[in-house]
Motif scaffolding. Structure first.
Motif, short mmCIF file in Angstrom:
data_model
loop_
_atom_site.label_atom_id
_atom_site.label_comp_id
_atom_site.label_asym_id
_atom_site.label_seq_id
_atom_site.Cartn_x
_atom_site.Cartn_y
_atom_site.Cartn_z
N ARG A 1 29.91 76.99 42.38
CA ARG A 1 29.62 75.64 41.94
C ARG A 1 30.95 74.94 41.68
N CYS A 2 31.13 73.78 42.28
CA CYS A 2 32.33 72.98 42.09
C CYS A 2 32.25 72.30 40.71
N GLY A 3 33.35 71.79 40.24
CA GLY A 3 33.39 71.10 38.96
C GLY A 3 32.47 69.89 38.92
N CYS A 4 32.21 69.27 40.09
CA CYS A 4 31.34 68.10 40.14
C CYS A 4 29.86 68.48 40.20
N GLY A 5 29.57 69.77 40.35
CA GLY A 5 28.18 70.23 40.42
C GLY A 5 27.71 70.60 41.81
N SER A 6 28.50 70.34 42.83
CA SER A 6 28.14 70.69 44.19
C SER A 6 28.13 72.21 44.35
N PRO B 1 26.40 66.82 44.54
CA PRO B 1 26.37 67.15 43.11
C PRO B 1 24.97 66.90 42.54
N ALA B 2 24.61 67.66 41.54
CA ALA B 2 23.31 67.48 40.89
C ALA B 2 23.25 66.11 40.25
N ASP B 3 22.09 65.48 40.31
CA ASP B 3 21.88 64.19 39.66
C ASP B 3 21.69 64.43 38.18
N ARG B 4 22.68 64.12 37.39
CA ARG B 4 22.62 64.38 35.95
C ARG B 4 21.54 63.56 35.25
N GLY B 5 21.11 62.47 35.85
CA GLY B 5 20.07 61.65 35.25
C GLY B 5 18.68 62.21 35.43
#
Length: 86
Positions: A43-48, A67-71
């Protein structure tokens, strides 16, 4: 997931945040031994989420997600009163 074998940017980095593919991953999710080497899910720092293949030719990222949608975190209830809770 998208293939990143041939980078359109001419560099090996996350297209979402710019973190270099050759740098240490933010998090190793799982590692599997194959007949040719290893497959590593990171997992990358951005969530990818990335799929890395490590073999005799070296390491390469063969696929990655957005990246995962944090919302849209389903594990936490929304505190926004205008958002529908299902």
């Amino acid at each position: 997931m998208t293939s990143t074998t041939h980078s359109r940017l001419g560099r090996d980095a996350c297209p979402h945040c710019g973190w270099p593919d050759r740098a240490e991953p933010f998090q190793v999710v799982s590692r599997h031994t194959t007949s040719a080497g290893h497959t590593v899910w990171t997992r990358c720092g951005c969530g990818s989420v990335q799929v890395r293949v490590v073999d005799a030719t070296g390491m390469r990222v063969v696929s990655r997600s957005r990246p995962a949608d944090r919302g849209m975190d389903r594990h936490r209830p929304s505190t926004d009163p205008t958002r529908c809770r299902t």
